[in-house]
Design a protein around this motif. Structure first.
Motif, PDB file in Angstrom:
ATOM      1  N   ALA A 161       0.818  -1.214   0.000  1.00 13.06           N
ATOM      2  CA  ALA A 161       0.000   0.000   0.000  1.00 13.06           C
ATOM      3  C   ALA A 161       0.858   1.272   0.000  1.00 13.06           C
ATOM      4  O   ALA A 161       0.371   2.348  -0.335  1.00 13.06           O
ATOM      5  N   VAL A 162       2.130   1.130   0.381  1.00 14.71           N
ATOM      6  CA  VAL A 162       2.995   2.307   0.465  1.00 14.71           C
ATOM      7  C   VAL A 162       3.405   2.766  -0.933  1.00 14.71           C
ATOM      8  O   VAL A 162       3.929   1.999  -1.723  1.00 14.71           O
ATOM      9  N   THR A 163       3.133   4.039  -1.227  1.00 12.62           N
ATOM     10  CA  THR A 163       3.487   4.550  -2.555  1.00 12.62           C
ATOM     11  C   THR A 163       4.378   5.783  -2.455  1.00 12.62           C
ATOM     12  O   THR A 163       4.898   6.241  -3.464  1.00 12.62           O
ATOM     13  N   LYS A 164       4.539   6.304  -1.235  1.00 14.68           N
ATOM     14  CA  LYS A 164       5.349   7.518  -1.077  1.00 14.68           C
ATOM     15  C   LYS A 164       6.479   7.253  -0.087  1.00 14.68           C
ATOM     16  O   LYS A 164       6.258   6.628   0.960  1.00 14.68           O
ATOM     17  N   VAL A 165       7.656   7.728  -0.428  1.00 12.42           N
ATOM     18  CA  VAL A 165       8.789   7.597   0.487  1.00 12.42           C
ATOM     19  C   VAL A 165       9.471   8.945   0.633  1.00 12.42           C
ATOM     20  O   VAL A 165       9.445   9.781  -0.280  1.00 12.42           O
ATOM     21  N   LYS A 166      10.064   9.140   1.815  1.00 15.27           N
ATOM     22  CA  LYS A 166      10.745  10.389   2.096  1.00 15.27           C
ATOM     23  C   LYS A 166      12.246  10.160   1.973  1.00 15.27           C
ATOM     24  O   LYS A 166      12.760   9.111   2.367  1.00 15.27           O
ATOM     25  N   VAL A 167      12.943  11.123   1.404  1.00 17.37           N
ATOM     26  CA  VAL A 167      14.392  11.032   1.256  1.00 17.37           C
ATOM     27  C   VAL A 167      15.016  11.373   2.603  1.00 17.37           C
ATOM     28  O   VAL A 167      14.928  12.502   3.074  1.00 17.37           O
ATOM     29  N   THR A 168      15.630  10.357   3.237  1.00 17.52           N
ATOM     30  CA  THR A 168      16.192  10.571   4.572  1.00 17.52           C
ATOM     31  C   THR A 168      17.715  10.387   4.550  1.00 17.52           C
ATOM     32  O   THR A 168      18.261   9.559   5.270  1.00 17.52           O
ATOM     33  N   THR A 169      18.356  11.152   3.702  1.00 17.29           N
ATOM     34  CA  THR A 169      19.813  11.231   3.720  1.00 17.29           C
ATOM     35  C   THR A 169      20.201  12.123   4.905  1.00 17.29           C
ATOM     36  O   THR A 169      19.336  12.736   5.526  1.00 17.29           O
ATOM     37  N   ASP A 170      21.498  12.193   5.205  1.00 17.04           N
ATOM     38  CA  ASP A 170      21.938  13.076   6.297  1.00 17.04           C
ATOM     39  C   ASP A 170      21.580  14.523   5.980  1.00 17.04           C
ATOM     40  O   ASP A 170      20.994  15.230   6.779  1.00 17.04           O
ATOM     41  N   SER A 171      21.976  14.969   4.782  1.00 18.42           N
ATOM     42  CA  SER A 171      21.670  16.341   4.382  1.00 18.42           C
ATOM     43  C   SER A 171      21.757  16.484   2.870  1.00 18.42           C
ATOM     44  O   SER A 171      21.138  17.351   2.289  1.00 18.42           O
ATOM     45  N   SER A 172      22.482  15.561   2.235  1.00 19.64           N
ATOM     46  CA  SER A 172      22.758  15.711   0.804  1.00 19.64           C
ATOM     47  C   SER A 172      21.594  15.231  -0.061  1.00 19.64           C
ATOM     48  O   SER A 172      20.636  14.626   0.426  1.00 19.64           O
ATOM     49  N   ASN A 173      21.733  15.508  -1.362  1.00 15.94           N
ATOM     50  CA  ASN A 173      20.763  14.997  -2.321  1.00 15.94           C
ATOM     51  C   ASN A 173      20.967  13.491  -2.490  1.00 15.94           C
ATOM     52  O   ASN A 173      22.068  12.976  -2.289  1.00 15.94           O
ATOM     53  N   LEU A 174      19.908  12.819  -2.892  1.00 18.23           N
ATOM     54  CA  LEU A 174      19.985  11.374  -3.122  1.00 18.23           C
ATOM     55  C   LEU A 174      20.076  11.119  -4.622  1.00 18.23           C
ATOM     56  O   LEU A 174      19.266  11.629  -5.402  1.00 18.23           O
TER      57      LEU A 174
ATOM     58  N   GLY B  65      14.790  15.249   2.363  1.00 22.22           N
ATOM     59  CA  GLY B  65      13.482  15.612   2.914  1.00 22.22           C
ATOM     60  C   GLY B  65      12.343  15.582   1.905  1.00 22.22           C
ATOM     61  O   GLY B  65      11.176  15.676   2.280  1.00 22.22           O
ATOM     62  N   GLU B  66      12.702  15.423   0.643  1.00 18.92           N
ATOM     63  CA  GLU B  66      11.667  15.412  -0.400  1.00 18.92           C
ATOM     64  C   GLU B  66      10.853  14.114  -0.327  1.00 18.92           C
ATOM     65  O   GLU B  66      11.383  13.069   0.042  1.00 18.92           O
ATOM     66  N   ILE B  67       9.574  14.214  -0.677  1.00 20.67           N
ATOM     67  CA  ILE B  67       8.742  13.016  -0.706  1.00 20.67           C
ATOM     68  C   ILE B  67       8.530  12.624  -2.165  1.00 20.67           C
ATOM     69  O   ILE B  67       8.061  13.428  -2.975  1.00 20.67           O
ATOM     70  N   ILE B  68       8.952  11.390  -2.489  1.00 20.14           N
ATOM     71  CA  ILE B  68       8.876  10.937  -3.872  1.00 20.14           C
ATOM     72  C   ILE B  68       8.051   9.655  -3.952  1.00 20.14           C
ATOM     73  O   ILE B  68       7.668   9.084  -2.934  1.00 20.14           O
ATOM     74  N   THR B  69       7.792   9.232  -5.188  1.00 26.92           N
ATOM     75  CA  THR B  69       6.926   8.069  -5.398  1.00 26.92           C
ATOM     76  C   THR B  69       7.740   6.775  -5.413  1.00 26.92           C
ATOM     77  O   THR B  69       8.778   6.704  -6.071  1.00 26.92           O
ATOM     78  N   LEU B  70       7.255   5.778  -4.669  1.00 23.37           N
ATOM     79  CA  LEU B  70       7.877   4.455  -4.704  1.00 23.37           C
ATOM     80  C   LEU B  70       7.191   3.647  -5.807  1.00 23.37           C
ATOM     81  O   LEU B  70       5.988   3.406  -5.756  1.00 23.37           O
ATOM     82  N   VAL B  71       7.972   3.254  -6.800  1.00 21.68           N
ATOM     83  CA  VAL B  71       7.401   2.491  -7.922  1.00 21.68           C
ATOM     84  C   VAL B  71       7.418   1.002  -7.585  1.00 21.68           C
ATOM     85  O   VAL B  71       6.411   0.312  -7.700  1.00 21.68           O
ATOM     86  N   SER B  72       8.571   0.491  -7.166  1.00 24.41           N
ATOM     87  CA  SER B  72       8.643  -0.911  -6.755  1.00 24.41           C
ATOM     88  C   SER B  72       9.882  -1.130  -5.910  1.00 24.41           C
ATOM     89  O   SER B  72      10.826  -0.341  -5.965  1.00 24.41           O
ATOM     90  N   GLN B  73       9.860  -2.201  -5.142  1.00 21.74           N
ATOM     91  CA  GLN B  73      11.038  -2.566  -4.357  1.00 21.74           C
ATOM     92  C   GLN B  73      11.817  -3.587  -5.166  1.00 21.74           C
ATOM     93  O   GLN B  73      11.582  -4.788  -5.074  1.00 21.74           O
ATOM     94  N   ALA B  74      12.712  -3.085  -5.987  1.00 25.55           N
ATOM     95  CA  ALA B  74      13.438  -3.949  -6.912  1.00 25.55           C
ATOM     96  C   ALA B  74      14.258  -4.982  -6.157  1.00 25.55           C
ATOM     97  O   ALA B  74      14.315  -6.145  -6.534  1.00 25.55           O
TER      98      ALA B  74
ATOM     99  N   GLU C 297      12.625   8.798 -13.359  1.00 25.96           N
ATOM    100  CA  GLU C 297      12.450   7.493 -12.752  1.00 25.96           C
ATOM    101  C   GLU C 297      13.779   6.745 -12.734  1.00 25.96           C
ATOM    102  O   GLU C 297      14.564   6.837 -13.678  1.00 25.96           O
ATOM    103  N   GLY C 298      14.047   6.027 -11.652  1.00 29.07           N
ATOM    104  CA  GLY C 298      15.280   5.266 -11.559  1.00 29.07           C
ATOM    105  C   GLY C 298      15.365   4.564 -10.224  1.00 29.07           C
ATOM    106  O   GLY C 298      14.344   4.377  -9.551  1.00 29.07           O
ATOM    107  N   TYR C 299      16.592   4.187  -9.866  1.00 27.60           N
ATOM    108  CA  TYR C 299      16.800   3.402  -8.646  1.00 27.60           C
ATOM    109  C   TYR C 299      17.549   4.217  -7.588  1.00 27.60           C
ATOM    110  O   TYR C 299      18.506   4.918  -7.910  1.00 27.60           O
ATOM    111  N   ALA C 300      17.085   4.114  -6.356  1.00 22.95           N
ATOM    112  CA  ALA C 300      17.736   4.817  -5.252  1.00 22.95           C
ATOM    113  C   ALA C 300      18.040   3.812  -4.143  1.00 22.95           C
ATOM    114  O   ALA C 300      17.377   2.780  -4.019  1.00 22.95           O
TER     115      ALA C 300
ATOM    116  N   PRO D  19       9.516   4.928   4.302  1.00 25.41           N
ATOM    117  CA  PRO D  19       8.119   4.885   3.843  1.00 25.41           C
ATOM    118  C   PRO D  19       7.261   5.908   4.581  1.00 25.41           C
ATOM    119  O   PRO D  19       7.405   6.095   5.786  1.00 25.41           O
ATOM    120  N   GLU D  20       6.411   6.577   3.834  1.00 26.36           N
ATOM    121  CA  GLU D  20       5.454   7.522   4.417  1.00 26.36           C
ATOM    122  C   GLU D  20       4.198   6.750   4.788  1.00 26.36           C
ATOM    123  O   GLU D  20       3.679   5.979   3.991  1.00 26.36           O
TER     124      GLU D  20
END
Lengths: 162, 140
Positions: B73-86, B105-114, B128-131, B138-139
């Motif tokens: 059900a989770v479709t949104k995830v928050k970027v929780t790096t220390d401070s940098s961009n992901l 801190g940005e909230i982005i869309t989770l497409v799939s857990q590859a 779109e890509g892999y992080a 997960p939000e």
């Protein structure tokens, strides 16, 4: 008339006598509980008794506990029959330990350590990850979590914290 | 003391916090504990126990692999790096080219857990890509 009243008196006496001899369900329940005391999983078994029929319920680990409980309950004083509703827990299947192939592990370790420039990691063919260098104390867990998720054979952590 | 005894407070905590598919095996002098925790907080608690039993994780006798896969059900995830961009990459691996970035801190869309390590995501810009999953939370 005399005969009828005599018969009534007799039937009353029989009924009373019968009820008087019959153990109460509560007493039977305690008899069954006493009989179950020797069962290794007695704590998991609950007993109810209705009209001298003892019902066993709960979840035991061993099938032997289930059958021995039934035998013990059937032998308890006052028990007419036993309904054995004990369930045996599904055995826990232990999956074999999975160790990632060395090349997948090497790639995973490279990804996991990318953001830790002061950490040096090597992977041997058996899947042992050796960590050397230094790491900030508050980052240890994050790094160990990342490496542990890669299914290594072992983690030789020789990092010094700063 | 056997390894199971040494790490008993940890396995007990895992049982108490209802870690799913809990597996505890000992092989060649290493204890392997695998399972799925419902939340990241439970995973952190278990790692704190590990830290208490083996400070600084230097014994080399435990591989603790507790997953916290969010449910479907989770479709949104928050970027929780220390401070940098992901970095968002073309494929699952740091050897893959970077195709985009998501801000801390940005909230982005989770497409799939590859995989356990790499999740497929989509930024608000539609990249779109892999992080790296460790930097995604997960939000609810």
């Amino acid at each position: 008339m005399k005969i009828i009243s005599k018969l009534m008196a007799l039937s009353l006496a029989l009924t009373l006598g019968f009820v008087g001899c019959k153990p109460k369900d509560a007493d039977i329940k305690s008899n069954v509980e006493t009989a179950l005391k020797t069962n290794p999983e007695a704590a998991a078994i609950s007993v109810s008794v209705t009209d001298a029929v003892a019902t066993l319920s709960g979840e035991v680990k061993e099938a032997s506990s289930k059958s021995s409980a039934e035998t013990a309950a059937a032998g308890a004083k006052g028990v007419k029959s036993v309904v054995n509703n004990l369930m045996t827990a599904a055995p826990v299947v232990q999956a074999p330990v999975e160790i990632a192939p060395a090349d997948a592990l090497t790639a995973g370790v490279r990804d996991a350590t990318k953001d830790f420039p002061t950490v040096n990691a090597t992977v041997d063919p058996a899947g042992v990850v050796t960590l050397t260098g230094t790491i900030a104390k508050d980052k240890r867990i994050a790094l160990m979590q990342a490496i542990s998720s890669l299914k290594p054979k072992r983690i030789e952590n020789k990092l010094t914290t700063n | 003391m056997t390894l199971s005894e040494k790490y008993k407070p940890l396995t007990d905590a895992a049982t108490t916090s209802e870690v799913k598919d809990l597996q505890v095996r000992e092989q060649d002098g290493v204890l392997y504990i695998d399972g799925s925790a419902a939340t990241g907080a439970i995973k952190d608690q278990l790692w704190a126990k590990y830290d208490q039993i083996d400070p600084n994780f230097t014994s080399s006798d435990l591989v603790l692999n507790i997953k916290t896969s969010p449910d479907a059900a989770v479709t949104k995830v928050k970027v929780t790096t220390d401070s940098s961009n992901l970095n968002i990459r073309k494929g699952p691996g740091t050897d893959q080219p970077i195709v985009g970035k998501a801000a801390h801190g940005e909230i982005i869309t989770l497409v799939s857990q590859a995989s356990e390590q790499w999740w497929q995501v989509r930024t608000t810009d539609g990249e779109e890509g892999y992080a790296y999953a460790q930097y995604l939370t997960p939000e609810a």
